[in-house]
Design a protein around this motif. Structure first.
Motif, PDB file in Angstrom:
ATOM      1  N   ASP A 121       0.834  -1.206   0.000  1.00 32.11           N
ATOM      2  CA  ASP A 121       0.000   0.000   0.000  1.00 32.11           C
ATOM      3  C   ASP A 121       0.870   1.257   0.000  1.00 32.11           C
ATOM      4  O   ASP A 121       0.593   2.238  -0.719  1.00 32.11           O
ATOM      5  N   ASP A 154       2.339   1.783  -3.467  1.00 32.90           N
ATOM      6  CA  ASP A 154       1.352   2.336  -4.409  1.00 32.90           C
ATOM      7  C   ASP A 154       1.145   3.839  -4.166  1.00 32.90           C
ATOM      8  O   ASP A 154       1.048   4.648  -5.115  1.00 32.90           O
ATOM      9  N   GLU A 155       1.060   4.235  -2.911  1.00 32.37           N
ATOM     10  CA  GLU A 155       0.842   5.646  -2.581  1.00 32.37           C
ATOM     11  C   GLU A 155       2.018   6.501  -3.026  1.00 32.37           C
ATOM     12  O   GLU A 155       1.842   7.596  -3.580  1.00 32.37           O
ATOM     13  N   ASP A 156       3.253   6.036  -2.794  1.00 34.15           N
ATOM     14  CA  ASP A 156       4.434   6.797  -3.204  1.00 34.15           C
ATOM     15  C   ASP A 156       4.470   7.008  -4.713  1.00 34.15           C
ATOM     16  O   ASP A 156       4.802   8.113  -5.194  1.00 34.15           O
ATOM     17  N   PHE A 157       4.145   5.984  -5.480  1.00 40.92           N
ATOM     18  CA  PHE A 157       4.203   6.104  -6.939  1.00 40.92           C
ATOM     19  C   PHE A 157       3.086   7.015  -7.453  1.00 40.92           C
ATOM     20  O   PHE A 157       3.295   7.774  -8.405  1.00 40.92           O
ATOM     21  N   ARG A 158       1.884   6.957  -6.826  1.00 42.94           N
ATOM     22  CA  ARG A 158       0.814   7.869  -7.251  1.00 42.94           C
ATOM     23  C   ARG A 158       1.195   9.331  -6.939  1.00 42.94           C
ATOM     24  O   ARG A 158       0.999  10.230  -7.760  1.00 42.94           O
ATOM     25  N   SER A 159       1.772   9.533  -5.780  1.00 45.32           N
ATOM     26  CA  SER A 159       2.178  10.895  -5.398  1.00 45.32           C
ATOM     27  C   SER A 159       3.250  11.440  -6.336  1.00 45.32           C
ATOM     28  O   SER A 159       3.219  12.614  -6.744  1.00 45.32           O
ATOM     29  N   GLN A 191       3.781  10.603  -9.447  1.00 43.36           N
ATOM     30  CA  GLN A 191       3.191  10.916 -10.752  1.00 43.36           C
ATOM     31  C   GLN A 191       2.464  12.284 -10.715  1.00 43.36           C
ATOM     32  O   GLN A 191       2.575  13.088 -11.647  1.00 43.36           O
ATOM     33  N   LEU A 192       1.764  12.558  -9.628  1.00 48.06           N
ATOM     34  CA  LEU A 192       1.066  13.844  -9.512  1.00 48.06           C
ATOM     35  C   LEU A 192       2.057  15.013  -9.457  1.00 48.06           C
ATOM     36  O   LEU A 192       1.851  16.070 -10.073  1.00 48.06           O
TER      37      LEU A 192
END
Length: 701
Positions: A104, A107-112, A114-115
């Motif tokens: 989890d 996943d959060e680090d990669f979404r952040s 990308q933003l």
């Protein structure tokens, strides 16, 4: 140009299913409950055997005590295993939760990231102009993922350590039932329980033995795999007995033939074959004499001596494979090995005598040709097994026939006959007549072929006899009555030539001075116990007190002269071999050239035919030096007896000397005179080559 983030680090879930472990814990808890119930009952009223008396009551009480002990021990072990597995299940759940959290977080680090990259004014311009914003974002992601990888590895390592600790606890819990914590413990536990609970285990193991026997009789490619799967059971007597009786004599012979033929593949033949190991362990597990049916099977004739086909040799080589597959002390018993050895020896004797055959392994190698590998010679394996066993009765059984000695003394041994020497010494101390027969046959085999014939006809291998001399000397000393009786018989006029071969063998044995001294010491002790009464004795029938020492001196004289004669015959044989090589090589070429139509070639060829052999030492002549062996005349016999004369016969010195010297002369007459061959004179050989009278050498008399 676009900015691409690195791929996420794999975060695999730890192996194992907590739910499955929970199911196992519940099963173990149930088993512990039932075991505790059995334990309670066997320590309560169920422990009594009312109405039973005598041995039956004792046996039943013992069985109940063993079952109660197993139940109590098993209850404690099962509860310990269940507790440790429950802890491992919780550790497994915790590890899986931690890995889920890491996933989890990843996943959060990669979404952040990308933003954040999307918030840059123009990521492509930033990359092309060297702007550092995008690089910092990528570096942060890589560093965070590397840290997660280390945390993931730490989680898996901690779980692996807990799993290893759990495995150790489970292994310890299985040990009271014969387990080891390794694969295949099912069979180990079955064997252990069969020993503890014969009422349950024997039928179970017997059924398994019957199944394996049927598989081996099926003679298909799966035999080796089936044998491999049941090796752990082969040490159990019920399984082994059922297997062997299921095979029967014909089935066992067929299995041995397949082993000898490499039917299970050359990569699994011999000691590496699971079938060989299965049979070896099973033959060791059944013991000897416990069941008449098994005893009959172990003594069954498996190798047919007069079978002219290769089948008997394949069976003999299969026997060798079984003996080579022996693991420690778990293998065929000494009596079985001796029975097999007698069959192999009988086969070798017939093949050597009637068909001039070689050893069984050599014949099998010829039979297999290019498709097989070299097979082990079974006879050394038999001898080695008996030597290690130290069984005197089995050793005497192997050596209890004249044919066995002819075969064993007629071959060379890779270990210089060291193992055979131990077997001989063991056989000599066998109780009853068996030990006496072994020693008598040994001496007769050594002496056989020497009298009234060329030593080239001697069946024994000279090197083997010489290597065995010390051991044979100790064997004769252990059964000194055999030698003493033969010497006393040869020393008297009424004895005839009956013991001739035996004392000739004894004579050659005494060429080895260690053996001679050993035998002499035993004879001296034997003589000391003989009667000193001269009444009725004479030169014609000397008193054993004087006859045996006098005859033994003559025997030693014969041995020394025989050794020189044998040396001469070896020289003669080598000379004849050189002549044979010449005659079929250069001699043959010159013979053809002598018929040339060119006169010069013909004359030169005729000349070389005459002068070539003498110049190249290929004319059949030889040179033997003088006999430098020890000398034992009849005066030595008389002097030796006088030197050891008992005090009560000190006044009868002349009679003692006369009887000892007469015993010497009589024994010498029985033994004969082993003259060496005489080489043809070289000038006569040359004369013969020129067409003169043919030259001959003196033969063994």
């Amino acid at each position: 140009m676009t900015v691409v983030l690195p791929g996420p680090v794999p975060l695999d879930m730890p192996p194992g299913d907590p739910g499955a472990v929970d199911d196992l814990v519940r099963d173990l808890a149930g088993a512990a409950f039932h075991l505790a119930g059995v334990d309670d009952r066997l320590h309560g009223p169920g422990a009594s055997v009312s109405g039973w008396v005598g041995d039956d009551a004792v046996a039943a009480t013992g069985q109940i005590a063993r079952v109660a002990g197993l139940a109590g021990t098993s209850t404690a072990a099962v509860l310990t295993a269940a507790g440790r597995l429950s802890s491992h299940a919780e550790a497994l759940r915790d590890a899986r939760r931690r890995v889920e959290l890491l996933r989890d977080e990843q996943d959060e680090d990669f979404r952040s990231a990308q933003l954040r990259l999307g918030d840059l004014a123009d990521p492509q311009v930033a990359v092309m102009t060297g702007g550092g914003g995008w690089a910092g974002i990528v570096a942060e992601v890589e560093a965070a993922d590397a840290a997660r990888r280390r945390r993931h590895e730490a989680v898996l390592e901690a779980l692996a350590e807990d799993a290893a600790a759990t495995a150790r606890v489970l292994a310890d819990a299985s040990r009271p039932l014969g387990g080891t914590g390794r694969a295949g413990d099912g069979d180990r536990v079955a064997v252990h329980l069969a020993a503890e609970l014969p009422g349950w285990g024997d039928p179970h193991l017997s059924r398994r033995g019957v199944v394996v026997a049927r598989a081996l009789l099926a003679d298909d490619s799966s035999c080796n795999d089936v044998a491999q799967d049941h090796l752990l059971l082969a040490g159990s007597a019920p399984f082994a007995q059922a297997l062997l009786l299921g095979l029967g004599a014909d089935g066992l012979r067929a299995a041995l033939r397949l082993l000898g033929d490499g039917a299970f593949g050359d990569d699994v033949h011999g000691p590496s074959s699971a079938v060989a190991r299965l049979l070896s362990s099973s033959l060791g597990a059944v013991g000897e004499g416990t069941d008449p049916r098994v005893g009959a099977l172990l003594a069954a004739p498996l190798v047919r001596a007069r079978d002219e086909t290769i089948e008997a040799d394949l069976v003999a080589v299969g026997m060798g494979a079984v003996l080579a597959a022996r693991a420690g002390s778990n293998g065929p018993g000494a009596s079985t090995v001796a029975a097999w050895g007698r069959q192999i020896v009988a086969r070798e004797h017939v093949m050597t005598r009637d068909w001039a055959g070689a050893a069984a392994a050599d014949r099998v190698s010829v039979h297999l040709g290019a498709r097989g590998t070299r097979r082990d010679d079974p006879l050394p394996l038999v001898v080695g097994s008996l030597a290690r066993s130290g069984d005197a009765g089995a050793a005497a059984a192997l050596l209890g026939s004249p044919d066995a000695w002819v075969v064993l003394l007629g071959r060379s041994w890779a270990d210089d006959a060291a193992a055979l020497g131990r077997v001989i010494e063991n056989a000599a101390v066998a109780p009853g007549v068996a030990g006496e027969q072994a020693v008598r046959y040994a001496l007769e085999a050594v002496g056989g072929g020497l009298p009234e014939a060329s030593p080239r006809d001697w069946a024994a291998d000279r090197g083997t006899v010489e290597s065995l001399a010390p051991a044979l000397g100790r064997a004769v000393a252990a059964r000194v009555e055999v030698a003493a009786a033969a010497l006393a018989s040869a020393a008297g006029e009424g004895g005839g030539d009956g013991p001739r071969h035996l004392i000739q063998g004894l004579g050659y044995l005494t060429v080895d001075r260690q053996a001679a001294a050993t035998v002499e010491g035993a004879l001296t002790s034997w003589v000391a116990g003989q009667s000193h009464d001269l009444a009725g004795s004479s030169r014609a029938e000397p008193l054993p007190l004087f006859a045996v020492p006098g005859a033994y001196v003559a025997v030693q004289e014969y041995g020394q002269r025989l050794s020189h004669a044998l040396d001469g015959y070896e020289l003669e044989h080598a000379a004849q071999q050189r002549a044979l090589v010449w005659n079929f090589s250069a001699g043959l070429v010159l013979e053809v050239a002598s018929f040339s139509r060119v006169p010069l070639v013909s004359v030169i060829a005729d000349g070389l035919k005459v002068v070539g052999p003498p110049l190249l030492n290929a004319d059949g002549t030889f040179t033997q030096g003088p006999d430098r062996g020890l000398r034992y005349g009849e005066d030595v016999a008389g002097a030796d007896v006088v030197a050891t004369l008992p005090p009560d016969l000190s006044a009868r010195v002349d009679a003692a000397r006369a009887q000892a010297e007469a015993a010497y002369r009589r024994t010498s007459g029985v033994l004969g005179d082993p003259d060496p061959p005489i080489s043809p004179e070289r000038w006569r050989v040359v004369l013969e080559g020129l067409g003169g009278p043919k030259s001959t050498g003196r033969q063994f008399d």
